[in-house]
Write a protein that holds these residues in place. Structure first.
Motif, PDB file in Angstrom:
ATOM      1  N   ILE A 238       0.927  -0.991   0.100  1.00 17.04           N
ATOM      2  CA  ILE A 238      -0.040  -0.021  -0.039  1.00 17.04           C
ATOM      3  C   ILE A 238       1.000   1.224   0.041  1.00 17.04           C
ATOM      4  CG2 ILE A 238      -0.239   0.268   2.527  1.00 17.04           C
ATOM      5  CD1 ILE A 238      -3.324   0.889   1.811  1.00 17.04           C
ATOM      6  N   SER A 239       0.403   2.087  -0.942  1.00 11.54           N
ATOM      7  CA  SER A 239       1.072   3.531  -0.794  1.00 11.54           C
ATOM      8  C   SER A 239      -0.043   4.568   0.051  1.00 11.54           C
ATOM      9  CB  SER A 239       1.628   4.035  -2.091  1.00 11.54           C
ATOM     10  OG  SER A 239       2.557   3.125  -2.587  1.00 11.54           O
ATOM     11  N   PHE A 240       0.340   5.249   0.865  1.00 12.03           N
ATOM     12  CA  PHE A 240      -0.564   6.286   1.491  1.00 12.03           C
ATOM     13  C   PHE A 240      -0.172   7.656   0.778  1.00 12.03           C
ATOM     14  CE2 PHE A 240       0.180   3.123   4.792  1.00 12.03           C
ATOM     15  CZ  PHE A 240      -0.995   2.655   4.856  1.00 12.03           C
ATOM     16  N   LEU A 241      -1.207   8.041   0.149  1.00  8.09           N
ATOM     17  CA  LEU A 241      -1.035   9.504  -0.230  1.00  8.09           C
ATOM     18  C   LEU A 241      -1.560  10.701   0.087  1.00  8.09           C
ATOM     19  CD1 LEU A 241      -1.585   7.703  -4.003  1.00  8.09           C
ATOM     20  CD2 LEU A 241       0.366   8.409  -2.957  1.00  8.09           C
ATOM     21  N   LYS A 242      -2.682  10.653   1.008  1.00  2.48           N
ATOM     22  CA  LYS A 242      -3.281  11.601   1.452  1.00  2.48           C
ATOM     23  C   LYS A 242      -3.689  11.212   2.922  1.00  2.48           C
ATOM     24  CE  LYS A 242      -7.025  14.966   0.922  1.00  2.48           C
ATOM     25  NZ  LYS A 242      -8.451  15.274   0.283  1.00  2.48           N
ATOM     26  N   SER A 243      -3.594  12.133   4.008  1.00  2.00           N
ATOM     27  CA  SER A 243      -3.914  11.658   5.278  1.00  2.00           C
ATOM     28  C   SER A 243      -5.802  12.199   5.340  1.00  2.00           C
ATOM     29  CB  SER A 243      -3.171  12.561   6.319  1.00  2.00           C
ATOM     30  OG  SER A 243      -3.428  14.199   5.969  1.00  2.00           O
ATOM     31  N   THR A 244      -6.302  11.533   6.221  1.00  2.00           N
ATOM     32  CA  THR A 244      -7.662  11.864   6.381  1.00  2.00           C
ATOM     33  C   THR A 244      -7.901  12.024   7.779  1.00  2.00           C
ATOM     34  OG1 THR A 244      -8.389   9.517   6.268  1.00  2.00           O
ATOM     35  CG2 THR A 244      -8.651  10.659   4.182  1.00  2.00           C
ATOM     36  N   VAL A 245      -9.180  12.346   8.254  1.00  4.61           N
ATOM     37  CA  VAL A 245      -9.216  12.568   9.727  1.00  4.61           C
ATOM     38  C   VAL A 245     -10.785  12.041  10.061  1.00  4.61           C
ATOM     39  CG1 VAL A 245      -8.319  14.701  10.173  1.00  4.61           C
ATOM     40  CG2 VAL A 245     -10.561  14.877   9.312  1.00  4.61           C
ATOM     41  N   ALA A 246     -11.150  11.864  11.258  1.00 10.46           N
ATOM     42  CA  ALA A 246     -12.630  11.353  11.867  1.00 10.46           C
ATOM     43  C   ALA A 246     -13.349  12.055  11.242  1.00 10.46           C
ATOM     44  CB  ALA A 246     -12.512  11.367  13.459  1.00 10.46           C
ATOM     45  N   GLY A 247     -14.548  11.321  10.993  1.00 12.40           N
ATOM     46  CA  GLY A 247     -15.702  12.081  10.336  1.00 12.40           C
ATOM     47  C   GLY A 247     -15.830  12.041   8.889  1.00 12.40           C
ATOM     48  N   GLN A 248     -14.584  11.656   8.215  1.00 16.58           N
ATOM     49  CA  GLN A 248     -14.506  11.544   6.746  1.00 16.58           C
ATOM     50  C   GLN A 248     -14.997  10.014   6.342  1.00 16.58           C
ATOM     51  OE1 GLN A 248     -10.313  13.459   6.267  1.00 16.58           O
ATOM     52  NE2 GLN A 248     -11.561  13.782   4.031  1.00 16.58           N
ATOM     53  N   THR A 249     -15.320   9.931   5.012  1.00 15.02           N
ATOM     54  CA  THR A 249     -15.800   8.646   4.555  1.00 15.02           C
ATOM     55  C   THR A 249     -14.999   8.231   3.690  1.00 15.02           C
ATOM     56  OG1 THR A 249     -18.301   8.876   5.110  1.00 15.02           O
ATOM     57  CG2 THR A 249     -17.556   7.349   3.590  1.00 15.02           C
ATOM     58  N   LEU A 250     -14.320   7.032   3.571  1.00  9.53           N
ATOM     59  CA  LEU A 250     -13.341   6.458   2.623  1.00  9.53           C
ATOM     60  C   LEU A 250     -14.166   5.510   1.919  1.00  9.53           C
ATOM     61  CD1 LEU A 250     -10.132   6.233   4.938  1.00  9.53           C
ATOM     62  CD2 LEU A 250     -11.094   8.104   3.779  1.00  9.53           C
ATOM     63  N   THR A 251     -13.582   5.263   0.532  1.00  8.93           N
ATOM     64  CA  THR A 251     -14.370   4.228  -0.323  1.00  8.93           C
ATOM     65  C   THR A 251     -13.282   3.442  -0.972  1.00  8.93           C
ATOM     66  OG1 THR A 251     -16.308   5.542  -0.469  1.00  8.93           O
ATOM     67  CG2 THR A 251     -16.035   3.762  -2.006  1.00  8.93           C
ATOM     68  N   ALA A 252     -12.985   2.294  -0.850  1.00 10.82           N
ATOM     69  CA  ALA A 252     -12.130   1.394  -1.568  1.00 10.82           C
ATOM     70  C   ALA A 252     -12.839   0.720  -2.808  1.00 10.82           C
ATOM     71  CB  ALA A 252     -11.659   0.227  -0.719  1.00 10.82           C
ATOM     72  N   THR A 253     -12.154   0.925  -3.821  1.00 14.10           N
ATOM     73  CA  THR A 253     -12.789   0.062  -5.029  1.00 14.10           C
ATOM     74  C   THR A 253     -11.621  -0.853  -5.469  1.00 14.10           C
ATOM     75  OG1 THR A 253     -13.976   1.846  -5.703  1.00 14.10           O
ATOM     76  CG2 THR A 253     -13.516   0.550  -7.509  1.00 14.10           C
ATOM     77  N   ALA A 254     -11.979  -2.093  -5.581  1.00 19.34           N
ATOM     78  CA  ALA A 254     -10.915  -3.125  -5.903  1.00 19.34           C
ATOM     79  C   ALA A 254     -11.399  -3.759  -7.539  1.00 19.34           C
ATOM     80  CB  ALA A 254     -11.151  -4.063  -4.936  1.00 19.34           C
TER      81      ALA A 254
END
Length: 142
Positions: A88-104
């Motif tokens: 995995i490569s982490f490209l941008k940080s996020t914080v509590a309250g945000q919604t992340l979506t993973a598309t495989a």
């Protein structure tokens, strides 16, 4: 119903059963948006208890989200398929309250091996992480 449609239906049914037993994903509040063979979409709302000492989303949770989408995408038939490895490569940080979506999505599958790419985005569509999973299909049936 064609043979291909039957295989697709069987794979989706097996994936749904797998996710019903997945206590880790349930504890994280992961939501399966799509579960087609070779393609999956999973979302997660970042909670306060998913952040690290810098108040950003802990990378392990981003990895878990991507890994779950990968698991759904790579279980394409009635045989159990597991991870042989992932990066995995982490490209941008996020914080509590945000919604992340993973598309495989499946990139290639040959014999018992496969390669799947997962893109994790935030609610604005900005890329948060890129994940590449390598799968191995076992002889074990679901």
């Amino acid at each position: 119903m064609t043979e291909a449609m039957t295989r697709t239906t069987d794979a989706v049914r097996a994936n749904r059963a797998m996710m019903e037993r997945d206590q880790a994903s349930a504890a994280l509040g992961l939501v399966v948006e799509r579960d087609d063979p070779g393609h999956a979409v999973v979302s997660m709302r970042v909670r306060d208890d998913m952040t690290n000492g810098f108040h950003i989303t802990h990378g392990g949770f981003v990895f878990a989200l991507a890994d779950t989408a990968f698991a759904i995408a790579c279980n394409e038939d009635d045989r159990v398929t597991v991870a042989a490895g992932a990066d995995i490569s982490f490209l941008k940080s996020t914080v509590a309250g945000q919604t992340l979506t993973a598309t495989a999505v499946r990139r290639t599958r040959a014999g018992r091996s496969g390669i799947y790419d997962v893109t994790v985005v935030d609610e604005l569509g900005d890329t948060v992480a890129e994940f590449r999973g390598r799968s191995r299909t076992t002889n074990q049936a679901f």
